[in-house]
Structure formats: structure tokens, C-alpha cells
Design a protein around this motif. Structure first.
Motif, PDB file in Angstrom:
ATOM      1  N   UNK B 198       0.824  -1.207   0.000  1.00 41.17           N
ATOM      2  CA  UNK B 198       0.000   0.000   0.000  1.00 41.17           C
ATOM      3  C   UNK B 198       0.859   1.258   0.000  1.00 41.17           C
ATOM      4  N   UNK B 263      -5.969  -2.636  -1.741  1.00 39.46           N
ATOM      5  CA  UNK B 263      -4.778  -3.479  -1.795  1.00 39.46           C
ATOM      6  C   UNK B 263      -5.137  -4.773  -2.532  1.00 39.46           C
ATOM      7  N   UNK B 264      -4.134  -5.464  -3.072  1.00 44.54           N
ATOM      8  CA  UNK B 264      -4.422  -6.611  -3.942  1.00 44.54           C
ATOM      9  C   UNK B 264      -5.280  -7.711  -3.319  1.00 44.54           C
ATOM     10  N   UNK B 265      -5.151  -7.884  -2.019  1.00 48.18           N
ATOM     11  CA  UNK B 265      -5.924  -8.937  -1.352  1.00 48.18           C
ATOM     12  C   UNK B 265      -7.342  -8.507  -1.016  1.00 48.18           C
ATOM     13  N   UNK B 266      -7.615  -7.226  -1.198  1.00 48.20           N
ATOM     14  CA  UNK B 266      -8.802  -6.635  -0.585  1.00 48.20           C
ATOM     15  C   UNK B 266      -9.911  -6.411  -1.603  1.00 48.20           C
TER      16      UNK B 266
END
Lengths: 660, 318
Positions: B198, B263-266
Motif C-alpha cells: 500500500x 490493496x491486492x488482497x482486498x
């Protein structure tokens, strides 16, 4: 289990007698379950937690080559450990087990709707199945245990726990904030219902503590910092300067005799005086004197030093400084006791305004032979012996609006004991106890009640609504309704004793932060389970006993202290502990070091480490981590995963729940 | 084989994305030499019928900016999808819905009334509002009807890649394009020009303890230029926002608004930021917590400024 292996789930649905089977149609749930994907075996049984129930699980694991087990029964808090062990005994990793709570979360809340409850039970089982398919085997971690204990609080609870552990062969550091151990019990005159002299039964234990080779007594000390985890606590203790060399002081008391400064004695609750160099009471342990810096002439005005001049042991050290002691201990016992409810909060009783209204503990000092009056019961206003004494119960206790909602448990018996003492010491005195309910539930208590009734003590059921003083006589007029006679009455007494509530220590919030333990709604420290884990806390390695956990009398306190010592002795004697592997870990590739997790972790298990200039990454100390999951929920980039509660696992449960 | 064919289109957007394409200045001339621009309404005079006439899959890369707000947007998204080999959602609006997506919190009727009657700057005594059709002497004019709510591009067509930002960083975007042209193709769905971590990761401010008692808005205080905004009580979306921007707003003294998205996981950037913020607030009672929550000015515009239509909230249903 290799990754490619297909889940083979066995499902075991418990009747829990009629708890579950009386509401949910268990057969229907079994039928439903056996048709779900990955389920190779589904069955039911009356009590799954029983030996035959567990044997059924173990046999099925072998017979059907199960690699996942789901039990639909009660709360996992009760029996998850049981069934994990069952799985382990059958050779299955215990973390490939999942529990569906169809009792508390289904049957008990939907008793009147069996059909809907059955549907909900199916949904809960389906959700557990979804999660079970995604479970991964985990291995608990093992740590060595430092074989020593820290006990905070040197009252009867701390003393008993210290002696038990020390006698079991473990080193104990007993920390007490006052100059002497003894606590509230040392202030008491007699103990109910046997009327033993409190000091007579307490002081031998105090002396034992003082000279026990396995006990390091740290009086006038306070725990300041606690770090680490079970087996490996690092503690910083503040040793307050007492300006007397503990080793040199013989306790002869010449210093106190010569000291010119008189101060109200804390031990006598201000009813008597002490000197600026003092021991709190004659049987103090240690006998080392302490200079009260606030009142000492040398410290306040730079003159005097009389004590130094006369001390035959040359033990006075005006240059002594506070020091910090660092300890490493394996376990901690919180035995910090209680405070008394401030009766001034209930102005209708006139405490603090009328001299002849006193508290039960003040009465203890008045009636005690080593107390300020030499054991004579006299009125504080004029020193006269009262001819009539009233005891008023539940001052603050059982009073949701102005006090505390709970019963303080000791006051009925304490007041009956006081009533007896008045009768004994002032023959012919009129003694009356005003109560709401008399709660005399302990061993020998009811008998004691009968005994004091026979002595001519009057018991009036009714809560005194107001007290006012006759300024000429200092006598007190009580207004109340006698609820048995249904009459409003007004009556006069020469001395009134208030049975004030036991409340949590003022320092409890600070100690809570220090130990990271929980407190209940009543403000007392919370045990891990009210029935089955009464002396443990939610933090492994931290135990509680005595009134720190809630009001209790001396027998209960001593029993609980021994229980805490016995529980604490388990990790100490094992020398090692295993920790739940359900802990959090950081996905370093996604962590940007914002620090939100560090701020929220209640166990200080997360630390941000600088990996290169200006770049920080969170790191979880898995020994400290208790798996609460706060960090995972708080992480703004989902860089933290909680083992056993991963996002895919939880989402699959939610999806399953919403698809039924 | 000729030069790679590039198309740029704007749907519901402010035009900033198109400007970002021009942002690289003189380098643009070099790039234009390497590619053939076949459609770019803001810069070149092509008509929709020119696009319709192109064979399917004849555009190599289409940069599509703006959200899908009306039928025309949707039609063009589908058309360009058909005509393009690679379709890129360019900028926060096409990627996540963008600022205009905040209108999803209103019904169409409320939206209309707000814009044409109620805003403080509106003076409309005659109650003049746009009509779906209007007759003029040359014939009938039609306005494309609004869709019920604004959608990100991937809700109407399949999207190959995303380039985040409001606006995207032109230079980085071109670099990504050149790489694609060279055949360096990352997995489908990749967010180009973005980091895995982030904004905090590239933020130069000093972070100490994340505990805050009250919120402050940037106009109320003179923030310490060295210290983490959030730790000063100023909401900064940095912790919940994908990096790649090199923290340029923060370096310019403004807290991150979140334009690079989650964020990529979110999945839900706003929800993540909310739970992070709630986690670091020091309050001691329900009352204090309520007061704190109420002190967040414009929660939707703070936590979901760019991502509401692609969040779990998406839009108001009733």
C-alpha cells in the motif's frame, strides 16, 4: 495430508440427551448431511462427548479413512478440546476438526420452533463442512517454562498461594505494595464463624512467608511492567525507597519511639496514630521500618534525623533511592484483593458527617486488642461506651443505582460477628442488625446465626432509609420500614456500623492493562470459566485468586489461593508448555508497515521491524499471540492471516450459511 | 504488420484521464510514431460509425476511461470490447467507479433533483430540466438515458487489465502500454502500474504509534510535515490504498484519498479503512465512540471516494 488429497469428512451429530434431539430432528440433519459434498460418513449419537461417542469417532476415522471430522454438538468452548484430542488419538491432526454449535446457537434459542431449528442446524452443519474442507493441519508450539512464580498481593490469598508454591519447591516472588504483608485479614479482629483471632491464625503464615527459603518477599514494591508469555514473563518491579536498610533493621522500634511526627495510621483507618517512621502493625512482616517521606521532618524541612541518631543497628538510609528489579518468572498470580465501597457516596447514612457512623472495618480496629482503643468499643465522638449499636447491611451492595449490583457475600456474617462482639464486650447493650436478606450460606454460618439470635441480638428486616444525628447527644436516629411488620419506624442508637460493599481495587484498571487480562462487568478480574476454570484467566500463565476475582470470605479465599497455586504448579512442574497454533502470521509481501496491527494487539505480540531504510514490516510473536484475530480484522491490506480462521475458510462458511 | 492500433475512449469521466495520457509531453510525439491512434474523441475527429466499421479485434489496445453511467457509455463499452484485443479500464472511474460513483447513494430521481434544482449554485426558477428527447427545427435530439446506477467497466464487459489512479500516472501508463505492445503480457486482470503493497510503503513520513483520540480535518490544523497523517488524527487512506503512485499527494502535503483502489488482497477498500481506523481509535465508552464516529465528515466521500460502485456496498437499493 498431501495437498491433492480429497477431503473425506465424517460428521457426528450429537443429541446431547434431549438438549438437541428434543428440538432438532437429528435424523433429518443426518440425512441432509450425508448428501453433502465430501461427506463420506454421517451419523448421530446420544452423547458424542461420552467414551462410546468418542470411540465412535475414532473407529469411524479409521474405518472410513476420514481426513476431516465435524462434530455438531455444543459450544466449541466446551468440547472442542475434547474432540481435537479424540482426532489426535485416532492419528488425525487435531486441527482438521471443526465444530458446529447446534445447541447454544440453535436448540437453546429456538426451543419453540423445532422445524426452523432443524433447518438452522442443517445450515450450521453445512457451514462447518465448508470450513472443514479448507482446514489445514497445524502443529502446536512448545516452550520452556521458567520455574518461578510472581504473586501480586500479599494478603491472605497471596500468602497462601506463595506458601503452597514455595512448599512445592518453586521459587516465589511475592510483591506487596504496602510495607508489610497481611492485607485486610491483618486488620480483622476475629474471623467468623469460629471466632478465631485473625492475627493468631494469620501471623504464623506471615512469618512462614518471611523466612521461607523459596520466597523472595518484595514489600513496598509494585509491578510496573510485564512482558512475555507463559513460562517466560519478564517483569519489572519498582521497589520504593523505605529509607531503611532492610537487612540491617532489626525492628526494635526505637526509631518510631523517638520520631516526633505523628500521622493518622492507615492500618487503623485513621482511628489511631503512627509515627513518620513506622511499621503498620506489631506483627508486620517484614519488621523493617519505613520512613513516610511525605511526613518525615528531614524530608519535608531538612531537620531532625532523630531516628538515625538513635537507631542501634545504624539502618537508616536517607539517601536510599527507588530501584527497579527485573525478574523472570514462569507464571503470575493476581491476588490483589479488594477495596471498600466509599460510604460517603450514600449521604443518607451520614458517614463522614456523623462521627458515630463507622464502617465494619473501622469496627474491627475498634474491637481489636492491638487497635487504637486497646479493644474497647467506644464512640468516636466522645469515647463513651455505646449502650446501643445498630448494624446496617448492604451499604452499596445490591444497590444497582447508587452502589454495585452484586452481593458482597461477607457482610451478613461479618455484622453478625460484630453484633456478637458487642454483646460480649458491652453486657446489656442493645444490638440490632438491619438487613434485606440474611445470607448465611457457608459451613457453620447458619449455626452462628442461630447462636447470635440466642444471645439476644435483634434482627430487623428493612433497609434503613435515612440516618440523622441528635447534635446534643451524638446519637443517631434511624428511619426505616420494618418489612416483616409492615411498619415505618424510627429508632435511636448510640453507634451505627455500616456493612459496606467490597469493590474492585482502584488500581484494577492499571493492573488490567499491565497483565492484559479481562475484568467482568462488576469490575473484578475475570476467570477463564466461571465453573470449570475458576482460577485461570484468558491469558495462559496468569492466574487469579481471592477477592481480586470477586468478593469472598477467608475460607473461600484460602481455598481459591491453593487452587491457583495448584493450577500454576502444572506448567511449573512440567517445565514446558505447548501453545495453540491458532495464531496470526504476516504475509510479508502485502505488509506496508502502517502499524495498525501493532496498535490494536492487546497482547503486544506484534512488532514492526525496519527491514530497510524507512520500510517497516509487522512481525507476530507467535508465543505471545492468543489468536484473537483483531490484527487480521484491522489490517487495511489484509496482510495478516489467522490460522484456523483464514478468509477463505470464513467466507466459505458464510457462503454455505446463506445458501441453505 | 503495421503499427499497433490504439484507441482511447471516455465514458462517465471528467476528462482528467485523457489529460493524463497527454501528460508525458513531448514524449507523446515519439510514442505516436510507434503506434497508430484509431479513435480518441477528445483529441482526434473520429465518429462512432468509424469504430463500428472496423473489423472485430482490429484495435490492439483500447484505453477506456470513465464509468458506465448511461446507455451510450454501455453501448460504447460493448462496441469497443468487440473491436479490441486488449481492453484496459483506465483510471479510477473505469476501474472502480470513481468519484461519480458516489451518486449511487442517491436514487435517479433524487440525483436529478439535486443536480438541476437543489445545489446551492443552481438557479433554476423555470424548472428547466433536460428532456430525453427534444424537437428542434433540424429534427429530434435524443439524450442517452441514464442507467439506474453507475457501474465500473468490468460490470458490463470483460476487462483485460486495469490502470488505477485519479488520474493515472501518464508516464507509467505509457510504459505499461509499451510493454504490452512488446508482448509482455501479465495475467489477465492485473492492475498495471500498481504495487503489491500500500501507499504506506512508499510514504516517507515517520510512523510511531497508531493511536488517535480525535479526528482533525486538514484545514483545521497545520500538520507536522514529517509525521504520519493518520497518527495526527487526519484521515489518510494510505494504509488501505494500493501503492504505485510513489505517495505523491502525501509528499505534496496532502493525505492520500485512495485513488489507486484497494490493496491486492482486498475487495472493499472503504470497509478495510474503516475497520483499520476503528481499530486505532482510543475511546472508553459507547458515548465517546459515537462522538468519534460522528466526527467523520462525509464518510462515503472519505472511505469510498473512488470505489463505491465496486465495493460490497455498491449502491443504495431503496
Amino acid at each position: 495430508m498431501s495437498e491433492k488429497e480429497e477431503p473425506r469428512i465424517g460428521v457426528f451429530i450429537c443429541h446431547c440427551g434431549t438438549n438437541i434431539a428434543g428440538v432438532v430432528d437429528v435424523k433429518q440433519v443426518v440425512d441432509f448431511t450425508s448428501k453433502q459434498p465430501n461427506v463420506v460418513f454421517a451419523t448421530d449419537y446420544t452423547y458424542m462427548c461420552s467414551d462410546p461417542g468418542q470411540a465412535l469417532i475414532k473407529d469411524s476415522i479409521k474405518e472410513h479413512k476420514l481426513n476431516r471430522v465435524v462434530v455438531a454438538a455444543c459450544s466449541p468452548r466446551m468440547h472442542e478440546p475434547t474432540f481435537r484430542k479424540t482426532c489426535q488419538e485416532a492419528g488425525l491432526n487435531p486441527y482438521l476438526f471443526e465444530m458446529a454449535n447446534i445447541r447454544e446457537q440453535c436448540c437453546w434459542v429456538h426451543m419453540g420452533e423445532p422445524e426452523k431449528a432443524t433447518e438452522k442446524a442443517k445450515a450450521l452443519v453445512k457451514a462447518a463442512l465448508a470450513k472443514a474442507s479448507l482446514l489445514e493441519p497445524l502443529t502446536p508450539m512448545e516452550f520452556n517454562v521458567e520455574r518461578s512464580a510472581l504473586i501480586i498481593g500479599g494478603g491472605i490469598a497471596g500468602i497462601q498461594a506463595a506458601l503452597d508454591l514455595a512448599n512445592a519447591g518453586f521459587h516465589v516472588y511475592l510483591v506487596e505494595k504496602e510495607p508489610s504483608i497481611g492485607g485486610h485479614m491483618a486488620q480483622l479482629d476475629k474471623t467468623f464463624p469460629t471466632l478465631d483471632c485473625s492475627a493468631c491464625i494469620l501471623t504464623p503464615k506471615m512469618v512462614d512467608v518471611g523466612r521461607h527459603p523459596n520466597i523472595t518477599l518484595l514489600t513496598y514494591c509494585e509491578a510496573q511492567e510485564v512482558e512475555g508469555f507463559i513460562g517466560n514473563f519478564k517483569v519489572k518491579i519498582l521497589r520504593k525507597a523505605r529509607y531503611v536498610d532492610e537487612k540491617a533493621c532489626t525492628g526494635c522500634g526505637v526509631c518510631a519511639q523517638k520520631c516526633p511526627v505523628k500521622v493518622p495510621s492507615e492500618f487503623d483507618l485513621g482511628l489511631g496514630m503512627r509515627k513518620a517512621i513506622y511499621i503498620p502493625f506489631p506483627q508486620s512482616v517484614p519488621i523493617t521500618h519505613t520512613i513516610d517521606k511525605e511526613n518525615c521532618l528531614y524530608f519535608t524541612r531538612g531537620v531532625c534525623k532523630v531516628c538515625e541518631k538513635f537507631c542501634p543497628a545504624k539502618a537508616i538510609r536517607f539517601d536510599q533511592q527507588d530501584e527497579t528489579i527485573e525478574l523472570k518468572v514462569g507464571i503470575i498470580i493476581n491476588a490483589t484483593g479488594y477495596d471498600l465501597f466509599n460510604a460517603k457516596k450514600l449521604p443518607q447514612y451520614g458517614y463522614g458527617k456523623y462521627k458515630n457512623v463507622i464502617t465494619g472495618l473501622e469496627f474491627e480496629r475498634l474491637v481489636n486488642a492491638s487497635g487504637p482503643t486497646g479493644g474497647k468499643i467506644v464512640r468516636p465522638s466522645d469515647g463513651k461506651t455505646p449502650k446501643s449499636v445498630a448494624f446496617i447491611q448492604c451499604i452499596g451492595s445490591r444497590d444497582e443505582h447508587h452502589g454495585v449490583p452484586y452481593c458482597s457475600r461477607i457482610c451478613c456474617m461479618a455484622s453478625l460477628k460484630h453484633a456478637h462482639q458487642v454483646k460480649e464486650k458491652i453486657p446489656g447493650a442493645e444490638v440490632c442488625v438491619f438487613y434485606i436478606d440474611l445470607r448465611c450460606f457457608g459451613k457453620g454460618y447458619e449455626e452462628f446465626l442461630v447462636r447470635v439470635q440466642d444471645e439476644g441480638i435483634r434482627l430487623v428486616r428493612g433497609k434503613v432509609s435515612e440516618i440523622y444525628e441528635n447534635p446534643e447527644t451524638g446519637n443517631l436516629r434511624l428511619r426505616l420500614e420494618d418489612t416483616l411488620l409492615g411498619e415505618v419506624m424510627e429508632t435511636e442508637f448510640e453507634l451505627v456500623v455500616l456493612a459496606v460493599a467490597l469493590v474492585p481495587r482502584a488500581e484494577a484498571p492499571a493492573l488490567q492493562t499491565l497483565l492484559k487480562v479481562s475484568r467482568g462487568a462488576d469490575g473484578f478480574f475475570l476467570e477463564a470459566h466461571p465453573k470449570l476454570r475458576p482460577v485461570e484467566t484468558h491469558i495462559p500463565g496468569i492466574f487469579i485468586c481471592g477477592c481480586a476475582q470477586g468478593p469472598k470470605d477467608i475460607p473461600d479465599t484460602v481455598a481459591q489461593a491453593s487452587a491457583a497455586a495448584a493450577q500454576a504448579a502444572i506448567p511449573l512442574s512440567q517445565g514446558k508448555v505447548t501453545a495453540e497454533p491458532l495464531t496470526a502470521y504476516v504475509l510479508e509481501d502485502y505488509c506496508s508497515g502502517c502499524g495498525v496491527c501493532e496498535a490494536i494487539c492487546p497482547y503486544k505480540a506484534i512488532e514492526l521491524k525496519e527491514v530497510e531504510e524507512g520500510k517497516r514490516r509487522a512481525e507476530v510473536n507467535e508465543a505471545l499471540c492468543q489468536g484473537c484475530g483483531l490484527c487480521g480484522a484491522a489490517c487495511p491490506s489484509k496482510a495478516i492471516v489467522l490460522r484456523g480462521f483464514t478468509e477463505p475458510q470464513l467466507m466459505s462458511q458464510i457462503e454455505a450459511l446463506s445458501s441453505v | 504488420m503495421g503499427k499497433p492500433k490504439i484507441a482511447c475512449y471516455w465514458a462517465a469521466s471528467c476528462g482528467g484521464c485523457d489529460v493524463s495520457v497527454l501528460d508525458i509531453g513531448s514524449k507523446l510525439a515519439d510514442i505516436v510514431e510507434q503506434v497508430e491512434i484509431v479513435f480518441w474523441p477528445i483529441a482526434l475527429d473520429f465518429k462512432y460509425k468509424d469504430v463500428e466499421a472496423m473489423p472485430d479485434q482490429s484495435i490492439d489496445i483500447c484505453l477506456f476511461n470513465g464509468g458506465i453511467r448511461n446507455e451510450e457509455n454501455e453501448h460504447m463499452a460493448k462496441l469497443l470490447r468487440r473491436k479490441s484485443k486488449i481492453l484496459i479500464a483506465y483510471g479510477a472511474c473505469a476501474y472502480l467507479g470513481g468519484i461519480l460513483g458516489l451518486a449511487n447513494l442517491a436514487t435517479l430521481k433524487e440525483l436529478f433533483s439535486r443536480v438541476y434544482r437543489e445545489t446551492p449554485s443552481t438557479v433554476n426558477p423555470e424548472n428547466t430540466v433536460p428532456q430525453p428527447t427534444v424537437k428542434v427545427k433540424e429534427g429530434e435530439l435524443k439524450l442517452s438515458p441514464l442507467l439506474e446506477y453507475l457501474k465500473p467497466l468490468n460490470e458490463v464487459v470483460e476487462v483485460d487489465y486495469y490502470i488505477p489512479g485519479c488520474p493515472p500516472i501518464g508516464e507509467k501508463a505509457w510504459e505499461a502500454l509499451i510493454a504490452l505492445i512488446k508482448g509482455e503480457k501479465p495475467p489477465k486482470g492485473t492492475v498495471l502500474t500498481a504495487d503489491e503493497r500500500t501507499v504506506c510503503d512508499s510514504c516517507p513520513r515517520v510512523k510511531e504509534e497508531k493511536k488517535i483520540k480525535e479526528l482533525k480535518r486538514i484545514y483545521q490544523v497545520i500538520p507536522d510535515p514529517e509525521k504520519c497523517f493518520l497518527e495526527q488524527g487526519i484521515i489518510c487512506m494510505g494504509p488501505a490504498t494500493r501503492g504505485g503512485c510513489d505517495a505523491q499527494c502525501i509528499k505534496a502535503g496532502l493525505p492520500c484519498k485512495g485513488c489507486f483502489g484497494p490493496a491486492p488482497n482486498v475487495e472493499d477498500q472503504g470497509a478495510r479503512m474503516l475497520s483499520a481506523l476503528a481499530s486505532i481509535v482510543e475511546v472508553n465508552s459507547e458515548e465517546e465512540a459515537k462522538r468519534f464516529a460522528e466526527s467523520v465528515a462525509d464518510p462515503a466521500g472519505t472511505f469510498y471516494l473512488f470505489s463505491l460502485p465496486s465495493s460490497m456496498l455498491k449502491r443504495r437499493v431503496k
